[in-house]
Design a protein around this motif. Sequence first.
Motif, mmCIF file in Angstrom:
data_model
loop_
_atom_site.group_PDB
_atom_site.id
_atom_site.type_symbol
_atom_site.label_atom_id
_atom_site.label_comp_id
_atom_site.label_asym_id
_atom_site.label_seq_id
_atom_site.Cartn_x
_atom_site.Cartn_y
_atom_site.Cartn_z
ATOM 1 N N ALA A 742 -17.685 -26.447 -1.261
ATOM 2 C CA ALA A 742 -16.265 -26.061 -1.299
ATOM 3 C C ALA A 742 -15.547 -26.782 -2.439
ATOM 4 O O ALA A 742 -14.759 -26.182 -3.178
ATOM 5 C CB ALA A 742 -15.606 -26.388 0.040
ATOM 6 N N VAL A 743 -15.833 -28.084 -2.601
ATOM 7 C CA VAL A 743 -15.186 -28.877 -3.665
ATOM 8 C C VAL A 743 -15.654 -28.376 -5.029
ATOM 9 O O VAL A 743 -14.861 -28.182 -5.955
ATOM 10 C CB VAL A 743 -15.498 -30.382 -3.483
ATOM 11 C CG1 VAL A 743 -15.033 -31.195 -4.683
ATOM 12 C CG2 VAL A 743 -14.851 -30.906 -2.215
ATOM 13 N N ALA A 745 -16.766 -25.432 -5.810
ATOM 14 C CA ALA A 745 -16.192 -24.108 -6.072
ATOM 15 C C ALA A 745 -14.744 -24.237 -6.559
ATOM 16 O O ALA A 745 -14.329 -23.569 -7.508
ATOM 17 C CB ALA A 745 -16.252 -23.255 -4.802
ATOM 18 N N GLN A 746 -13.999 -25.115 -5.915
ATOM 19 C CA GLN A 746 -12.589 -25.323 -6.308
ATOM 20 C C GLN A 746 -12.514 -25.796 -7.769
ATOM 21 O O GLN A 746 -11.717 -25.292 -8.561
ATOM 22 C CB GLN A 746 -11.981 -26.377 -5.374
ATOM 23 C CG GLN A 746 -10.526 -26.692 -5.670
ATOM 24 C CD GLN A 746 -10.086 -27.972 -4.939
ATOM 25 O OE1 GLN A 746 -10.601 -28.303 -3.880
ATOM 26 N NE2 GLN A 746 -9.168 -28.696 -5.531
ATOM 27 N N HIS A 747 -13.375 -26.740 -8.136
ATOM 28 C CA HIS A 747 -13.364 -27.273 -9.500
ATOM 29 C C HIS A 747 -13.878 -26.235 -10.510
ATOM 30 O O HIS A 747 -13.394 -26.179 -11.640
ATOM 31 C CB HIS A 747 -14.199 -28.555 -9.576
ATOM 32 C CG HIS A 747 -13.585 -29.686 -8.800
ATOM 33 N ND1 HIS A 747 -14.276 -30.793 -8.386
ATOM 34 C CD2 HIS A 747 -12.322 -29.864 -8.338
ATOM 35 C CE1 HIS A 747 -13.479 -31.601 -7.726
ATOM 36 N NE2 HIS A 747 -12.287 -31.056 -7.678
ATOM 37 N N VAL A 749 -13.489 -23.020 -10.292
ATOM 38 C CA VAL A 749 -12.371 -22.082 -10.509
ATOM 39 C C VAL A 749 -11.366 -22.716 -11.478
ATOM 40 O O VAL A 749 -10.870 -22.065 -12.406
ATOM 41 C CB VAL A 749 -11.705 -21.707 -9.165
ATOM 42 C CG1 VAL A 749 -10.418 -20.929 -9.397
ATOM 43 C CG2 VAL A 749 -12.669 -20.891 -8.307
ATOM 44 N N GLU A 750 -11.089 -24.005 -11.285
ATOM 45 C CA GLU A 750 -10.141 -24.701 -12.185
ATOM 46 C C GLU A 750 -10.681 -24.709 -13.615
ATOM 47 O O GLU A 750 -9.931 -24.528 -14.571
ATOM 48 C CB GLU A 750 -9.931 -26.140 -11.706
ATOM 49 C CG GLU A 750 -9.042 -26.250 -10.474
ATOM 50 C CD GLU A 750 -9.059 -27.647 -9.851
ATOM 51 O OE1 GLU A 750 -9.440 -28.612 -10.539
ATOM 52 O OE2 GLU A 750 -8.694 -27.775 -8.656
ATOM 53 N N GLU A 782 -18.688 -19.590 -1.430
ATOM 54 C CA GLU A 782 -17.369 -20.196 -1.725
ATOM 55 C C GLU A 782 -16.787 -19.633 -3.021
ATOM 56 O O GLU A 782 -15.594 -19.365 -3.106
ATOM 57 C CB GLU A 782 -17.509 -21.724 -1.855
ATOM 58 C CG GLU A 782 -17.868 -22.446 -0.571
ATOM 59 C CD GLU A 782 -16.702 -22.550 0.398
ATOM 60 O OE1 GLU A 782 -15.561 -22.210 0.022
ATOM 61 O OE2 GLU A 782 -16.935 -22.966 1.555
ATOM 62 N N ALA A 786 -13.406 -17.471 -3.443
ATOM 63 C CA ALA A 786 -12.365 -17.920 -4.377
ATOM 64 C C ALA A 786 -12.003 -16.798 -5.356
ATOM 65 O O ALA A 786 -10.822 -16.541 -5.626
ATOM 66 C CB ALA A 786 -12.854 -19.146 -5.136
ATOM 67 N N LYS A 790 -8.370 -14.742 -5.796
ATOM 68 C CA LYS A 790 -7.635 -14.674 -7.067
ATOM 69 C C LYS A 790 -7.356 -13.225 -7.479
ATOM 70 O O LYS A 790 -6.722 -12.967 -8.489
ATOM 71 C CB LYS A 790 -8.440 -15.359 -8.180
ATOM 72 C CG LYS A 790 -8.606 -16.847 -7.988
ATOM 73 C CD LYS A 790 -7.390 -17.573 -8.473
ATOM 74 C CE LYS A 790 -7.498 -19.059 -8.235
ATOM 75 N NZ LYS A 790 -6.297 -19.779 -8.594
#
Length: 1543
Positions: A742-743, A745-747, A749-750, A782, A786, A790
């Motif tokens: 999850a972490v 995937a978040q990074h 995307v960033e 994930e 994401a 979006k």
Amino acid sequence: MADELDQSPKSWTESQVSTWLRSIGVKDRYIDKMYEDEVDGIVLLALNEDFLKKNIGMKPGPAHLIIQKRDELINSKQKTQEKKKPTGGRKTELEQKDINEKSVQPLSTSERPSAETRQDDSVLKERQTAQQQFVLTSKEDCRPRPFDQEEIDFIYVKHRVLQPESGAFNLISPCHEFKSFAVAATLDRTRLQAKFAKEVLRFAAGCMNIRSNGTIHFGVMDSKEDAGYVHGEIIGIPVKERDMYVDALDYIEKSISSDKEHVRQCVRPPRFIEVMGQESTEKRYVVEVDVVPSISVVKSKVYAVRLPNFKESTNKIEYEKEMILRRVGSKTEQVTDKELSDFYQRVKDRDVQREEAEKSQFLNAPEICQDLGRKLTMLMTSGKKFIEKEKWFILITNKFKPDDLCNIDWLLNMKIFCVFDFDPESNISGLCNKYRQHHVTNMHSLQSYRMSGDMAIKEFTNQLHLFEQTSWIFCNGNIDFKGSETPCDEMTWIKTKMTFLRESVSLICKKILPKGTFQVIFLPTSPVEKPFLHTFNEFFTDMEGHEDIICICESERNFQKWQSFADGSCGPETVNKSSVVGMKMSHVNATLQQVQLVKACTSKHLPIFVKGTCRLETQAEEQMYSLEILTVNHCDETSEDFINEEEANIESQFYHGGRVSWLNFWLAENKYVGEVIKRDAYRDTSKLLHGALKCNADETPVISINIYHHPGSGGSTVARQVLWDNRKDLRCAVVKLSYSAAVVAQHAVELREYEEDPQRCLPVLLLIEDSDREYLDDLRNELGIASNAKKIKAGTLCFILLSCQRSHDPEGKCKESPLQNVSVTHKLSAEEKRKFSGKRKLLEERYEPDFILTFVLMTEGFKEDYLKHFVTHLLEGIDHGSVVTRLILYVALLNAYVQNSFISQSHCEALLALTIHLERFRHHEFEKSLSPHAKLVFLHLRDDKTHIESIKIIHPLIAKEILQQLLGSQQTQSSLAMKLLCETVLFEHRFGREEYLSFLKALFITRSIIRKGNKFVKSFFSPLIEHVCENEKRPDKAIELLKEAFQRFNQNPFIAQQLARLLYTYEKFEEAKHWAETAAKQLPNNSYILDTKGQVYKKWFQAKCKAIENDNVPKTAQNTADAVETALKAVECFQQCEKAADADMEHANSLGFFAEVEVGCSLLKLISSLEVFANKTSGHSECMKYLLTDYIPKEVEGAWQLFHDRLKNLRKTMEDALEWISEDLSYFQTDIDVEEEHSPEEKIGHPLTWLANKSSEYGKYFSEVYSTTLQNQGKSVPANLTPFQKRMIIYHLGGGNIISILSKLTDPRDTVSVLETILSLYPSNPKNAKFGQKDIVNYIVTHITLNSLSPQARKVAPLKDLQALCRQFPSDKRKCLPSSLFLLTLLFWPEDHDTDHEKETKYEIVQSAVEHLEKGYWTKKKDIPQRKRRIYTHFFLGSGNGLNKFVHKKKIENVTKGFSVSEKRMKWFRGEAWKKPEIAETLKCVSGWTEDGVVYLEGPPKEKKFSLKPLHVLSVPHGNENITFYLGFTFRGLVACNIVVNK
């Protein structure tokens, strides 16, 4: 003195009590507290343990000791009193002395009372000498405050010792006098001033008369009378009002008759130097008065003085008669009348001496200018040319000046682990504020570093994000923070925060960072306070020395206080060597940037969609801490000096076997070294990547490319080459696996959207190395979610997962899916051989072959003969008995059996018993300690995150060969493993302990993939245990190893479980039972352990059955009773396992149900083979009568007395288990991938087939006679069968549960006739028959299955009849079985020709059923991720009518024939398979729409919107769209497949 031994403890003062307490070994903090609480002799005699614990805060141990020793003391005193007469002469003498001259005389150390009987004087003297030695050696020396210097910030540390009192030496160096002043400091103003003035004036007159500088110190022990202390020991005195001491010098005017102003000029005002104590919370000072008799003032003069005394009898100050005093040695004495004339005559001589001394003072040679720049670089680089990029720095600082904040580039470029900041405003206007403009920091307090006892270090460091982002520790509050952390004064800080400081420093130095991996920099940029000094003390103590502590201080004044404190810990010479003083921050900044590997403030760049670049800010990069981002200009910032110095080392390290670094590619790209060979796999991977970028055939936002490689074959190099060569066209990063999907995937995307429009971005290429399948699936999932959130345009490729995995069969994986998988093996292609041999020639010109070992082996293709010869040559002349060889063996054992294993360098040093005194030579010392052989075979690694060093063998194949050759025929791997297990030094070493223990545990219990024939399967035990059992043929040794491991790992239940498995494999059942019970006792709710316990009994039962068969005697109740009992125990264990599995919300463990059925079938087989039940005429009916009714044949009555109830219950429990399995298989997909399987016991490979077979077997035992008759062709169903018998025949024929019936669709053998036979066993008019729910379900599913196989079959009932039967299901849907609800959704799906009213009614029925199915699904799914329990779609809505509109999944699955299990799954899951034309012909397209991400069906009335679950979440469009899709029927309800937006 001896007289004082007779003094009763009753009359002791507080000081004497303190002395006695010190003599029996009580800690200083307790002594100080008792002294403060006025514990004198009388109080001591009245104390009890409770008082000491509650009021003094003592632990029970010391409290008990004091009471015991006091009682011994009283007894010994009483005995002594009986033998001696008391003498009180000394006491009377003391009483006669004036209080002003009296200082409390505590009981001296040499005269302390003892409970032991004194044998003779010599014993006593020895004890006294030893004690004095201890006291003297345990106190640290210190220097006095610099003489007569203004603006010096100085500090003393309690219990440190000044040089002894001295006389005049050269008149300029001051003589010293000490006064304890302990009692006087507590007196009232008048008495204190009189006493202080008397001592100062006596000393000053003595110094001035002999023309010598001098300092008198108050608060320093002045004679050996102060027992328990040594001469010159700093104790300090409390100072309530400083002006009392300053005003006391007004006695000069009253005590000096002439030249008063001279004395005023020479006697400096009192200085108050603070005394620091470790635990002290009360401020104490040493009060010092300097005397400077300058020749210009005192020339030709002699000073007489009348000393003041406070007379108690008159309560007034009286003055002694005038006298002339002088310093003689270390004392001040009066000049007698006899000596007076001579003294006056020598005044001129003394004046001349003073004048010359003052002149020579100013003629000293100028101070030699130190090369501070060189000193600073040597300290910071540990003597190397550059600051090591892997070294961590810890900074301790206080308030920065604004000018200094402009010169901190050197700090911005360093790897700062944490900052201990004593500036509460740092985040507003200080260093923290400035640093945060460039880097991400995490704000912490000292309390943040409190770690709970059960937390692992790794978990703690992850929680605080240590190693990724700088931890900023506000040591004295943060005024910018709204929480409770407020700044406080020094003494409050010591009371409230000192403990937290101690814990945090200890945690960092003793558990997080090993010695030698970090350097501590003290940076006092403003005046130093006590807490700052305490921090030095804590680091000095916990780092066990000063080698890696340096101080950089611009201000001499700030440094003085620091130095006065640090001197005592490590000596003035060491402090000077490790301190850089007087260098401006701007100069420090410029000097250190020259030795940093990275150029200051260089910017990094990322590619952008429109083909330019954008700047990647450091802060943004640090916020994406789960990714190692590869930038367009990666490595460009490396300093040229470093490259020129290190290029050869970097290259040879790689070719020796080290992992490729980005710098290897950069050096090759910039022509510093030759190019890195590109293997064929590089070309294949690039082709797949560019193909995906050109045309995203899957139209999914996330695609995967997998590189499967043999360990050590260069797969990682290929993957990183692909990233390196694409860094200018794609955004590239390596995933750090220590973070959750999850972490990451978040990074990711960033990173994709950094300075870009989310709809127009470059794809992100993510490298994932050696992760498990689960993690990859999670990450894909994930990232998909994401992308969906979006609302990125459908078909846009957002992420490419480049997975690089070790595999035992890379080529097999590649064949499975050539469009997704690439293989890298040890075998080189013809083209690769040519490239490698060419490169080898070039490398051998530059390096010795020993320095490019792995490359040489690669060139040879790791041929077995070459490898053997290679290792033989490598080990030539090795010392088999040396500890280094033992270390090689240990590392080889771990590397050969445990993937990615290593041993930390810190562990190795502990084993080699290295005591490395200087940290900067640590690596050199370690290298020096290794034999030449070890240097060649060891590869030095650094952890990507922590940079902690470790070692492993250069290649796993070499590790295996080393193991074989070094052990030879004399030693075995099992004996080596036992030695390693018992190597306490390694086992208990604290740094890197978690990793080491995890590798060691894996060595004994982790199973791995092994080749069996042409297949790869999971080993039954860990490969080491299998080797010991199979190759060494020593299962007893394997058992011994696991028993030892069980003890070493704190009686680990999972090791006990493995032991049980090993023991039952070798039929040691009694012992296996013991170990299974041991494991179950510790984890009574672990379903896997309970399953193992059941397996012990199951195997035991099987062994007993085999023994009975081998005995070749008729089976009777008597000779089978033992086996029956064991089988029933197994059933009981499996039922416990089922309960535990049901309660466990995080795992789905169905092993217990499968095993219960297997044992049940074996038990039925045994029962039916008994003599009493085996005869052909009446045996079977006798057996059925026994198992199904209350009847008990007398042949079994006695022998099976304890089992009757359980045996009669066997049929029901087996049927329940079969039903549970059928229902579970109805919900979820059942494919098992051998690499995904984590269960300790073997799972059922083909559960659908297994269920069909076992259901049939179960039915056979209860219907044997009848089903045999039925199977003879042409025989009709006997008329006299009971409903139960019919049901059992149905079971035997495969119609007992929904899954067995549906599995007939894949088994074409006589299936139609079997299904027809099954239907003939049901009542001819089912509507009127009293069917149970299960029977109705099985009946209907049999019709649907028959229709799917043979739509023309006579026996197939019309849809309407089946719908009518469904109306017999309970009207309360909560009472319906999931299979009943499933059939309602299927059978009541509206037909095209239905009227609107009929459609509405049917939709209502379907909707109600779906609602209840959804609830049941969540219960069944538990908390397990959806991708792990994928819902199974049984039927799809086809284009036919009636029963023909139901298309079973098996029919359309043919489109993915020939793919592996995981490939098939992904093709359906992603939606690729739906595009096939044969699907469009078979299935019916349904219309609907999406609204806010929810799929709705067109047809039902708008007010009763009918929502469906999408089978593939990512296929749902983001906007509100009209869509078409295929309809699937699952046990969760209806699902939408292949969603297509209407164009």
